[in-house]
Motif scaffolding. Structure first.
Motif, PDB file in Angstrom:
ATOM      1  N   ILE A   1       0.862  -1.177   0.000  1.00  0.00           N
ATOM      2  CA  ILE A   1       0.000   0.000   0.000  1.00  0.00           C
ATOM      3  C   ILE A   1       0.904   1.233   0.000  1.00  0.00           C
ATOM      4  N   ALA A   2       0.442   2.286  -0.652  1.00  0.00           N
ATOM      5  CA  ALA A   2       1.235   3.507  -0.755  1.00  0.00           C
ATOM      6  C   ALA A   2       0.336   4.635  -1.201  1.00  0.00           C
ATOM      7  N   GLY A   3       0.929   5.818  -1.318  1.00  0.00           N
ATOM      8  CA  GLY A   3       0.202   6.973  -1.811  1.00  0.00           C
ATOM      9  C   GLY A   3       0.667   7.364  -3.197  1.00  0.00           C
ATOM     10  N   ALA A   4      -0.203   8.028  -3.934  1.00  0.00           N
ATOM     11  CA  ALA A   4       0.126   8.480  -5.285  1.00  0.00           C
ATOM     12  C   ALA A   4      -0.053   9.997  -5.352  1.00  0.00           C
ATOM     13  N   GLU A   5       0.370  10.552  -6.481  1.00  0.00           N
ATOM     14  CA  GLU A   5       0.259  11.995  -6.680  1.00  0.00           C
ATOM     15  C   GLU A   5      -0.445  12.253  -8.007  1.00  0.00           C
ATOM     16  N   ALA A   6      -1.325  13.231  -8.030  1.00  0.00           N
ATOM     17  CA  ALA A   6      -2.019  13.561  -9.273  1.00  0.00           C
ATOM     18  C   ALA A   6      -1.143  14.458 -10.136  1.00  0.00           C
ATOM     19  N   ASP A   7      -1.085  14.148 -11.423  1.00  0.00           N
ATOM     20  CA  ASP A   7      -0.422  15.008 -12.403  1.00  0.00           C
ATOM     21  C   ASP A   7      -1.518  15.590 -13.289  1.00  0.00           C
TER      22      ASP A   7
ATOM     23  N   LEU B   1      -3.058  12.193 -14.930  1.00  0.00           N
ATOM     24  CA  LEU B   1      -2.598  10.885 -14.460  1.00  0.00           C
ATOM     25  C   LEU B   1      -2.486  10.876 -12.942  1.00  0.00           C
ATOM     26  N   LEU B   2      -2.630   9.697 -12.377  1.00  0.00           N
ATOM     27  CA  LEU B   2      -2.150   9.456 -11.021  1.00  0.00           C
ATOM     28  C   LEU B   2      -0.759   8.860 -11.154  1.00  0.00           C
TER      29      LEU B   2
ATOM     30  N   HIS C   1       4.840   7.168  -4.386  1.00  0.00           N
ATOM     31  CA  HIS C   1       5.062   6.823  -2.976  1.00  0.00           C
ATOM     32  C   HIS C   1       5.406   8.067  -2.166  1.00  0.00           C
ATOM     33  N   GLY C   2       4.749   9.175  -2.525  1.00  0.00           N
ATOM     34  CA  GLY C   2       5.104  10.432  -1.874  1.00  0.00           C
ATOM     35  C   GLY C   2       4.018  11.017  -1.006  1.00  0.00           C
ATOM     36  N   ALA C   3       3.015  10.230  -0.684  1.00  0.00           N
ATOM     37  CA  ALA C   3       1.892  10.747   0.105  1.00  0.00           C
ATOM     38  C   ALA C   3       1.329   9.616   0.967  1.00  0.00           C
ATOM     39  N   PRO C   4       0.519   9.968   1.956  1.00  0.00           N
ATOM     40  CA  PRO C   4      -0.145   8.908   2.730  1.00  0.00           C
ATOM     41  C   PRO C   4      -1.037   8.058   1.818  1.00  0.00           C
ATOM     42  N   VAL C   5      -1.341   6.879   2.277  1.00  0.00           N
ATOM     43  CA  VAL C   5      -2.188   5.964   1.514  1.00  0.00           C
ATOM     44  C   VAL C   5      -3.560   6.611   1.301  1.00  0.00           C
TER      45      VAL C   5
END
Lengths: 244, 288
Positions: B213-219, B224-225, B229-233
């Motif tokens: 499990i990990a976090g993603a970032e919106a572009d 895109l997502l 791995h730069g944010a909370p889940v």
């Protein structure tokens, strides 16, 4: 499979150009180009923090971008990608040799950090060794850098957060010994006689008696033997020799 | 064998806190560190010596370990790099981790390496090459490995297999297990426009030996997502985890964080949320 690999490779190495935007497969391919470049840039920024601080982010990123465009990685580990960058910096700033030398020093420290572990000669070992027969070998983390500038002093000042001295060519080359003791990498500038002796030891190992003869030949018997003894104690304190 | 508890991707800056958490877990009043384990990226530890290996050795003494490769390029037409595979085998041999995993991706081609996990058309040819490479890796490592589903950003044409079927066939042919990365499923579902729950329904759940499990970032520029791995889940990933555990039982769950890494205590709060999800369903899995 190969077609997709070729397309992605082309995008990552060459970037966006021509009519590639019309290719439906690659409408979102910039994400791979961005990641490719940011991974390599991040590798270089992490590997050369004080070089970055010395020349500034703008100049560093421009040099990194040129290096990334010219030198795609070939190794499976990013540890290897930093190896070619000091030479690229030296080539980019031929009139500012401290820039390439700062990067060489940072690379040497990084190399020392992952060098093989080894037992080292300690001060406690000195009294128990037959120094007439003992052969000296450098610990595996040791490296010597031949520098023209005061890059080592600049690095220390930058690391400590104090005002760095101006670049200085001085009056000749300087040899800096880099090594790792336990978990910490260290370096110090060597006196010319110590540098000559350590370079000889580093090349093929040397008996301590040979070191003594060499220094006696340069300094005379009394001073030569005293100097050899002092160097041996220094090396034992530093932890730069393997046990005989 | 790895117990189905929650772990954290290890970062060197967390070493002291991580070791302390493991060593105090048995006596912890609230038991928050019980079952804590760690995962490391294999390539970061394929070095001759120094503090990285020393830290890993100390950590291994205190906790279960998963070694996660990121560069074997198992979906490349070429065989795995011999030196790379040998280095991985030495690392696995030395630390004897409970789990070893790699990716369904390629990152090497024609003597060039790419610091990324790249997509490919899931053709019959790609299946053969991937299975041969997994088999070679498992032979070298003398153990089955787990294969992680990718995060995808491109709609590639030319597939002969759906991704769940491709994974199922890999498992059948090689005997490997699966590392189900729920953030990758979430990211790919958003980027490619498929249903994440349906994807998870279609994979062979019994073969899943670990979950990420990990976090993603919106572009927003590319719509895109990004799996950075730069944010909370994210909430949808927590939901996928809860649903998987409820339907298929617990697995070892790994919290990944590689950018904007917070302090260890903050990660433990997030890790313990996973622990609470696993606790009612905890049962030992045979993978690893």
């Amino acid at each position: 499979m190969l077609a997709v690999e070729t397309e992605l490779r082309s995008w990552m190495i060459c970037g966006l150009g021509g009519d590639a935007t019309a290719h439906t497969l690659l409408l979102r391919a910039p994400i791979y180009l961005n990641n490719y470049r940011s991974q390599l840039l991040g590798c270089l920024e992490d590997s050369f923090p004080q070089t970055l601080a010395w020349i500034g982010s703008h100049s560093f990123r421009a040099a990194a971008a040129r290096h990334i465009a010219r030198c795609p990685p070939s190794s499976w580990t990013l540890d290897d990608y930093a190896q070619g960058f000091p030479g690229a910096l030296a080539g980019a700033w031929p009139n500012d040799p401290e820039i390439g030398e700062l990067a060489r020093l940072e690379q040497a420290l990084a190399d020392a950090l992952i060098a093989p572990d080894a037992a080292v000669l300690t001060v406690a070992d000195l009294a128990e060794t037959d120094w007439d027969q003992a052969a000296l070998r450098l610990a595996p983390s040791c490296a010597m850098l031949d520098l023209l500038t005061n890059a080592a002093e600049i690095w220390s000042a930058l690391t400590e957060g104090i005002t760095a001295p101006a670049s200085d060519l001085g009056d000749g080359h300087r040899v800096v010994l880099v090594w790792r003791r336990d978990w910490t990498c260290r370096f110090r500038q060597l006196e010319p006689d110590e540098a000559a002796v350590l370079i000889a030891i580093g090349n093929d190992g040397k008996r301590f008696s040979t070191i003594c003869e060499h220094l006696v030949g340069q300094l005379g018997k009394r001073e030569g033997i005293a100097r050899a003894g002092a160097l041996l104690v220094q090396w034992a304190q530093d932890g730069v020799l393997c046990p005989p | 064998m790895m117990t189905p508890t929650a772990g954290i991707g290890f970062k060197a800056q967390h070493f002291a806190d991580a070791l302390n958490a493991c060593q105090s877990a048995d006596t912890s009043a609230d038991g928050t560190a019980v079952g804590l384990w760690f995962e490391v990226h294999a390539e970061n530890y394929m070095v001759a010596g120094g503090p990285r290996l020393a830290m890993l050795a100390a950590l291994r003494e205190a906790a279960d370990l998963s070694i996660h490769g990121v560069g074997l390029s198992l979906s490349s037409p070429d065989r795995p790099d011999r030196d790379h595979l040998s280095a991985l085998a030495r690392l696995v041999g030395r630390f004897e981790p409970q789990l070893v995993s790699e990716h369904l991706a390629w990152s090497r081609e024609d003597h060039r390496a790419y610091p990324d996990l790249l997509p490919f058309p899931r053709t019959h040819e790609a299946l053969d090459a991937t299975c041969a490479n997994i088999a070679e890796a498992q032979d070298a490592l003398r153990r089955p490995i787990l294969i992680e589903n990718p995060s995808l950003y491109l709609t590639i044409t030319g597939h002969d297999w759906s991704e769940p079927d491709f994974l199922r066939e890999i498992v059948r042919r090689t005997g490997c297990g699966l590392l189900l990365d729920l953030n990758n499923v979430h990211v790919s579902a958003h980027n490619l426009g498929f249903d994440a729950a349906a994807y998870i329904d279609a994979i062979p759940a019994a073969s899943v030996g670990e979950i990420h499990i990990a976090g993603a970032e919106a572009d927003p520029t590319l719509d895109l997502l990004v799996d950075n791995h730069g944010a909370p889940v994210a909430a949808p990933v927590w939901s996928l985890l809860a649903d998987f555990v409820m339907r298929h039982g617990s697995r070892p769950v790994l919290l990944e964080r590689d950018r904007d890494v917070p302090d260890f205590a903050t990660l433990m709060v997030e890790r313990n949320r996973a622990t609470r999800l696993l606790a009612p369903q905890a049962k030992v899995m045979a993978h690893g």
